[in-house]
Design a protein around this motif. Structure first.
Motif, PDB file in Angstrom:
ATOM      1  N   ILE A 172       0.806  -1.172  -0.030  1.00 49.50           N
ATOM      2  CA  ILE A 172      -0.081  -0.080   0.032  1.00 49.50           C
ATOM      3  C   ILE A 172       0.856   1.035  -0.003  1.00 49.50           C
ATOM      4  O   ILE A 172       1.680   1.320   0.720  1.00 49.50           O
ATOM      5  N   ARG A 173       0.782   2.034  -0.966  1.00 49.00           N
ATOM      6  CA  ARG A 173       1.586   3.258  -0.903  1.00 49.00           C
ATOM      7  C   ARG A 173       0.846   4.514  -0.690  1.00 49.00           C
ATOM      8  O   ARG A 173      -0.370   4.601  -1.066  1.00 49.00           O
ATOM      9  N   ILE A 174       1.473   5.257  -0.067  1.00 49.05           N
ATOM     10  CA  ILE A 174       0.848   6.795   0.677  1.00 49.05           C
ATOM     11  C   ILE A 174       1.565   7.802   0.284  1.00 49.05           C
ATOM     12  O   ILE A 174       3.082   7.740   0.176  1.00 49.05           O
ATOM     13  N   MET A 175       1.039   9.062  -0.105  1.00 50.11           N
ATOM     14  CA  MET A 175       1.615  10.316  -0.056  1.00 50.11           C
ATOM     15  C   MET A 175       1.042  11.214   0.762  1.00 50.11           C
ATOM     16  O   MET A 175      -0.228  11.544   0.909  1.00 50.11           O
ATOM     17  N   ILE A 176       1.945  11.997   1.279  1.00 49.73           N
ATOM     18  CA  ILE A 176       1.307  13.146   2.108  1.00 49.73           C
ATOM     19  C   ILE A 176       1.513  14.242   1.363  1.00 49.73           C
ATOM     20  O   ILE A 176       2.317  14.803   0.314  1.00 49.73           O
ATOM     21  N   VAL A 177       0.378  15.130   1.442  1.00 50.73           N
ATOM     22  CA  VAL A 177       0.392  16.474   0.826  1.00 50.73           C
ATOM     23  C   VAL A 177      -0.177  17.701   1.719  1.00 50.73           C
ATOM     24  O   VAL A 177      -0.834  17.300   2.744  1.00 50.73           O
ATOM     25  N   GLY A 178       0.216  18.688   1.130  1.00 51.13           N
ATOM     26  CA  GLY A 178      -0.290  20.032   1.991  1.00 51.13           C
ATOM     27  C   GLY A 178       0.415  21.307   1.546  1.00 51.13           C
ATOM     28  O   GLY A 178       1.511  21.131   0.742  1.00 51.13           O
ATOM     29  N   ILE A 179       0.099  22.322   2.042  1.00 50.54           N
ATOM     30  CA  ILE A 179       0.712  23.632   1.684  1.00 50.54           C
ATOM     31  C   ILE A 179       2.152  23.794   2.431  1.00 50.54           C
ATOM     32  O   ILE A 179       1.996  23.002   3.530  1.00 50.54           O
ATOM     33  N   PRO A 180       2.870  24.634   2.252  1.00 48.20           N
ATOM     34  CA  PRO A 180       4.063  24.789   3.130  1.00 48.20           C
ATOM     35  C   PRO A 180       3.666  25.055   4.598  1.00 48.20           C
ATOM     36  O   PRO A 180       2.655  25.432   5.041  1.00 48.20           O
ATOM     37  N   ASN A 181       4.765  24.450   5.401  1.00 47.33           N
ATOM     38  CA  ASN A 181       4.591  24.657   6.824  1.00 47.33           C
ATOM     39  C   ASN A 181       3.632  24.053   7.860  1.00 47.33           C
ATOM     40  O   ASN A 181       3.135  24.442   8.910  1.00 47.33           O
ATOM     41  N   VAL A 182       2.828  23.181   7.306  1.00 48.47           N
ATOM     42  CA  VAL A 182       1.447  22.346   8.086  1.00 48.47           C
ATOM     43  C   VAL A 182       1.957  21.247   8.683  1.00 48.47           C
ATOM     44  O   VAL A 182       1.383  20.873   9.677  1.00 48.47           O
ATOM     45  N   GLY A 183       3.395  20.907   8.394  1.00 51.22           N
ATOM     46  CA  GLY A 183       3.844  19.739   9.267  1.00 51.22           C
ATOM     47  C   GLY A 183       4.153  18.497   8.458  1.00 51.22           C
ATOM     48  O   GLY A 183       4.343  17.344   9.021  1.00 51.22           O
ATOM     49  N   LYS A 184       4.233  18.628   7.219  1.00 49.61           N
ATOM     50  CA  LYS A 184       4.365  17.490   6.260  1.00 49.61           C
ATOM     51  C   LYS A 184       5.586  16.674   6.676  1.00 49.61           C
ATOM     52  O   LYS A 184       5.818  15.591   6.998  1.00 49.61           O
ATOM     53  N   SER A 185       6.840  17.477   6.829  1.00 46.84           N
ATOM     54  CA  SER A 185       8.018  16.651   6.943  1.00 46.84           C
ATOM     55  C   SER A 185       8.184  16.203   8.422  1.00 46.84           C
ATOM     56  O   SER A 185       8.726  15.240   8.707  1.00 46.84           O
TER      57      SER A 185
END
Ligand code: G4P
Length: 290
Positions: free
Chosen positions: A125-138
């Motif tokens: 199962i493969r997942i990607m994280i998305v979001g605008i800058p600075n929301v905590g993705k890293s």
């Protein structure tokens, strides 16, 4: 840390970011979209809805440590009503992160059954994280990958250079998040993002921004703000927001020569303290009614 939030979103950058997300979407089975729990609407780019289409999706209300818990509950209810799985997190401490994998497995259940009936048993199962800058993705990627940071091999069908972390058994996470840009069409969105520090305030009038934040505090009683600036003995509504800014400066002894109050310094302190979570858990927007 690099000034990620200073990215200027020119049309060329948007096109590139979009293309990258589109490419990677083909290789993933589930998308986890992170938003800032203090502004779950303004900190997302609604274009992602059309992009993700009908792939399973999870919305993560991150930075919940800085959001009003009652407001966060309303947002969870709002998204769940739309049939979107929502997880409340604090990626700084890791609170809520353990809910992620069970939610992935549950959401993927129908798909896994389909795979199995066509002979693909144990399919990754493969997942990607998305979001605008600075929301905590890293931060989330770090928390999820943790000690499993050893990467799974590159896979065909994925943009060259992309790597995957095996985060649990057969669940893999794309090592780089999809970065979306905020939707600035509504000026209020830009202002709310500036309150939280998600967009650069060098280009904004800091005093005006602070005054607008004080208006928010006048509308929603905020004990932390009142106590921190020792404003217990006054009625906030009897002052203009600019007078409140002067009071903030006065209470902290921010005077310039001639005894005037250094309102610019007061504005910077106020915004810094809000961004640092020192002025309580303040959510800046509630879900639309109905
Ligand atoms: P991004 O990849 O989406 O751009 O965001 P990133 O993870 O870099 O996080 C941006 C900032 O937000 C970081 O702070 C990070 O520590 C902080 N952060 C992420 N998740 C949470 C959370 O749930 N609660 C709180 N309070 N903060 C969170 P920074 O100041 O840029 O760096 P640092 O303080 O980690 O050094």
């Amino acid at each position: 840390m690099a000034d990620k939030q200073n990215i200027q979103w020119f049309p060329g950058h948007m096109t590139k970011a979009l293309r990258k997300i589109k490419d990677n979407l083909r290789a993933v089975d589930l998308v986890a979209e992170i938003v800032d729990a203090r502004l779950p609407m303004s900190s997302r780019n609604p274009d992602i809805d059309a992009l993700v289409n009908n792939k399973p999706r999870i919305i993560i209300l991150n930075k919940s440590d800085m959001a009003n818990p009652n407001a966060t509950a309303l947002w969870v209810n709002y998204y769940e009503k739309k049939n979107i799985r929502t997880i409340v997190m604090d990626c700084k401490t890791g609170k809520g992160v353990k809910l992620f994998l069970p939610a992935v497995r549950e959401l993927m259940k129908p798909q896994i059954e389909k795979w199995e009936s066509s002979g693909m048993v144990g399919r990754v199962i493969r997942i990607m994280i998305v979001g605008i800058p600075n929301v905590g993705k890293s931060s989330l990627i770090n928390k999820l990958a943790g000690k499993n940071r050893a990467k799974a091999e590159d896979r065909p069908g994925v943009t060259r250079g992309n790597q995957w972390y095996t985060i649990d058994g057969n669940i893999e996470l794309l090592d780089t998040p999809g970065v979306l840009w905020p939707k600035f069409d509504d000026p209020e969105v830009g202002e709310k993002l500036a309150f939280t520090g998600a967009v650069k305030d060098r280009i904004l009038d800091i005093e005006l921004l602070a005054v607008r934040l004080l208006e928010v505090f006048q509308q929603c009683p905020n004990q932390y703000f009142v106590e921190r600036f020792k404003l217990q003995n006054i009625e906030l509504s009897e002052y203009t927001p600019y007078e409140l800014l002067e009071l903030v400066g006065r209470k902290r002894g921010m005077l310039v020569s001639g005894g005037e109050i250094d309102t610019l310094r007061a504005a910077n302190v106020l915004l810094d303290e809000y961004r640092g979570g020192k002025l309580g858990k303040v959510t800046l927007e509630l879900p639309p009614r109905g």
